[in-house]
Design a protein around this motif. Sequence first.
Motif, short mmCIF file in Angstrom:
data_model
loop_
_atom_site.label_atom_id
_atom_site.label_comp_id
_atom_site.label_asym_id
_atom_site.label_seq_id
_atom_site.Cartn_x
_atom_site.Cartn_y
_atom_site.Cartn_z
N LEU A 241 1.19 -1.50 -0.13
CA LEU A 241 0.34 0.07 0.15
C LEU A 241 0.84 0.96 -0.37
CD1 LEU A 241 -2.82 1.55 0.39
CD2 LEU A 241 -2.49 1.35 2.64
N LEU A 242 1.57 1.00 0.33
CA LEU A 242 2.53 2.33 0.66
C LEU A 242 3.85 2.80 -0.32
CD1 LEU A 242 4.17 4.63 2.59
CD2 LEU A 242 6.16 2.83 3.04
N ALA A 243 3.80 1.53 -1.16
CA ALA A 243 4.40 1.90 -3.17
C ALA A 243 3.46 2.40 -3.97
CB ALA A 243 4.73 -0.03 -3.11
N ARG A 244 2.48 1.77 -3.72
CA ARG A 244 1.11 2.80 -4.55
C ARG A 244 0.79 3.85 -4.13
NH1 ARG A 244 -1.41 -3.05 -3.75
NH2 ARG A 244 -1.47 -4.05 -5.25
N LEU A 245 0.50 4.01 -2.62
CA LEU A 245 0.41 5.44 -2.36
C LEU A 245 1.68 6.78 -2.70
CD1 LEU A 245 -1.42 5.09 1.03
CD2 LEU A 245 -2.55 5.32 -1.25
N LEU A 249 1.52 10.85 -4.07
CA LEU A 249 1.88 11.34 -2.26
C LEU A 249 3.17 11.65 -2.55
CD1 LEU A 249 -1.65 9.68 -0.64
CD2 LEU A 249 -1.49 11.57 -1.71
N PRO A 250 3.20 12.88 -1.28
CA PRO A 250 4.91 12.42 -0.74
C PRO A 250 4.60 11.88 -0.29
CG PRO A 250 3.36 14.62 -0.90
CD PRO A 250 2.42 13.77 -1.01
N PRO A 251 5.66 11.45 -0.05
CA PRO A 251 6.17 10.41 0.80
C PRO A 251 5.70 10.64 2.34
CG PRO A 251 8.14 10.93 -0.09
CD PRO A 251 6.85 12.03 -0.14
N LYS A 252 5.99 11.22 3.58
CA LYS A 252 5.97 11.06 4.46
C LYS A 252 4.09 11.52 4.85
CE LYS A 252 10.01 13.53 6.63
NZ LYS A 252 9.50 15.38 7.04
N LYS A 253 3.86 11.99 4.11
CA LYS A 253 1.99 11.82 3.95
C LYS A 253 1.53 10.24 3.50
CE LYS A 253 -2.22 14.15 2.13
NZ LYS A 253 -3.09 14.93 1.32
N ALA A 254 2.13 9.61 2.46
CA ALA A 254 1.45 8.29 2.17
C ALA A 254 2.13 7.27 3.50
CB ALA A 254 2.36 7.67 0.87
N ALA A 255 3.14 7.57 4.13
CA ALA A 255 3.60 6.82 5.72
C ALA A 255 2.84 7.21 6.59
CB ALA A 255 5.26 6.57 5.47
N LYS A 256 2.20 8.12 6.68
CA LYS A 256 1.26 8.84 7.33
C LYS A 256 -0.39 7.78 7.12
CE LYS A 256 -0.92 12.27 10.01
NZ LYS A 256 -1.36 14.13 9.83
N SER A 265 4.51 2.82 13.33
CA SER A 265 5.29 4.04 12.99
C SER A 265 5.28 4.81 11.50
CB SER A 265 6.69 3.66 13.77
OG SER A 265 7.06 4.68 13.33
N ALA A 266 4.84 5.62 11.70
CA ALA A 266 4.88 6.51 10.20
C ALA A 266 5.99 6.44 10.14
CB ALA A 266 3.40 7.60 10.79
N ASN A 267 7.09 6.99 11.01
CA ASN A 267 8.63 7.92 10.56
C ASN A 267 9.38 6.37 10.37
OD1 ASN A 267 11.33 9.44 10.98
ND2 ASN A 267 11.65 7.58 12.35
N THR A 268 8.92 5.06 10.61
CA THR A 268 9.34 3.52 10.25
C THR A 268 9.04 3.16 8.40
OG1 THR A 268 9.78 3.18 12.73
CG2 THR A 268 9.69 1.31 10.79
N LEU A 269 7.74 3.72 8.48
CA LEU A 269 7.70 3.61 6.41
C LEU A 269 7.98 4.38 6.49
CD1 LEU A 269 3.51 2.91 7.63
CD2 LEU A 269 5.36 1.14 6.49
N TYR A 270 8.50 5.92 7.30
CA TYR A 270 8.97 6.38 6.23
C TYR A 270 10.20 6.85 6.18
CZ TYR A 270 10.68 11.30 4.94
OH TYR A 270 11.36 12.31 3.90
N GLN A 271 11.55 5.57 6.34
CA GLN A 271 12.28 5.83 6.58
C GLN A 271 12.43 4.43 5.30
OE1 GLN A 271 15.12 7.31 7.50
NE2 GLN A 271 13.59 8.85 8.39
N SER A 272 11.64 3.58 5.38
CA SER A 272 11.65 2.34 4.92
C SER A 272 11.63 2.51 3.12
CB SER A 272 10.66 1.09 5.06
OG SER A 272 9.94 1.72 4.80
N GLN A 273 10.33 3.68 3.33
CA GLN A 273 10.27 4.06 1.89
C GLN A 273 12.00 5.03 1.06
OE1 GLN A 273 7.93 3.18 0.04
NE2 GLN A 273 7.47 4.19 -2.01
N LEU A 274 12.26 6.01 2.01
CA LEU A 274 13.33 6.40 1.93
C LEU A 274 14.47 5.38 1.36
CD1 LEU A 274 14.05 9.55 4.27
CD2 LEU A 274 13.09 9.08 1.98
#
Length: 277
Positions: A241-245, A249-256, A265-274
Amino acid sequence: MSKGTLYIVPTPIGNLNDITLRALDVLRSVDVIAAEDTRHSSVLLNHFGIQATLWAVHEHNERQKADQIVQRLLDGQTIALISDAGTPLISDPGYPLVNACRAAGAHVVALPGACAAITALSAAGLPTDRFLFCGFLPAKQQAREKALQALVGESATLIYYESPRRIIDTLEALIHIFGADRPVVIAREVTKQFETYLHGSAADVLAMVQADSNQQRGEMVLLVGGAPASDDATPPEALQLLARLSQELPPKKAAKIVAEHYNLSANTLYQSQLHRS
């Protein structure tokens, strides 16, 4: 009258010596050989001195041919099904025919033999305890990326067949979706004179292919290492879902959004996306 048999017969993927003795026996003994391309298969049969009645059975006519073949089997004839190379039905025609034979109660026997996906996997140096054969990726960019996104969290080794004219686009899409560090192997021209294996990170393999036009030719098997185990046990569906969003969307918003949906954790998801960017 006793029922006949449909034999599923693998043929060499490059080196003609890879055909089995049993395959040759079957091809010599059957009443008819159903071939994907009769001209192509004639080269193989002539090489081994096999004279046979050939029928063209391919993806465009096999549904129409199925009833005729089933009836011949029920009348006691024996038929061998072969594709241009490798094992029939594996990214090759044959499924509608075999399905029709099973439904009609006709006898079906599969012979072991050459398969590019398994041959490449055995020599790739990637985990073999779990793997997922995915055939060809879609040709269009959006559909190709969607297919990759669906497997972004898959931990099994992924196996694809790919066209040389699309290999660079596919590697670029893979880097975009899976990340530049994902292990990748390209097995090219397997069993043939110019067989090569390129292995490394997705970014490294892309650079190798771009630097050498010879690596953009021939039959290719693309193998991708599975997703690494996540320290925070992020569910694969959350990563998908994160990859699709993140495409919209901007990475932080998608992670949230994903974090709220899965209680992560939104921060963990955001870092994994980076890390995958």
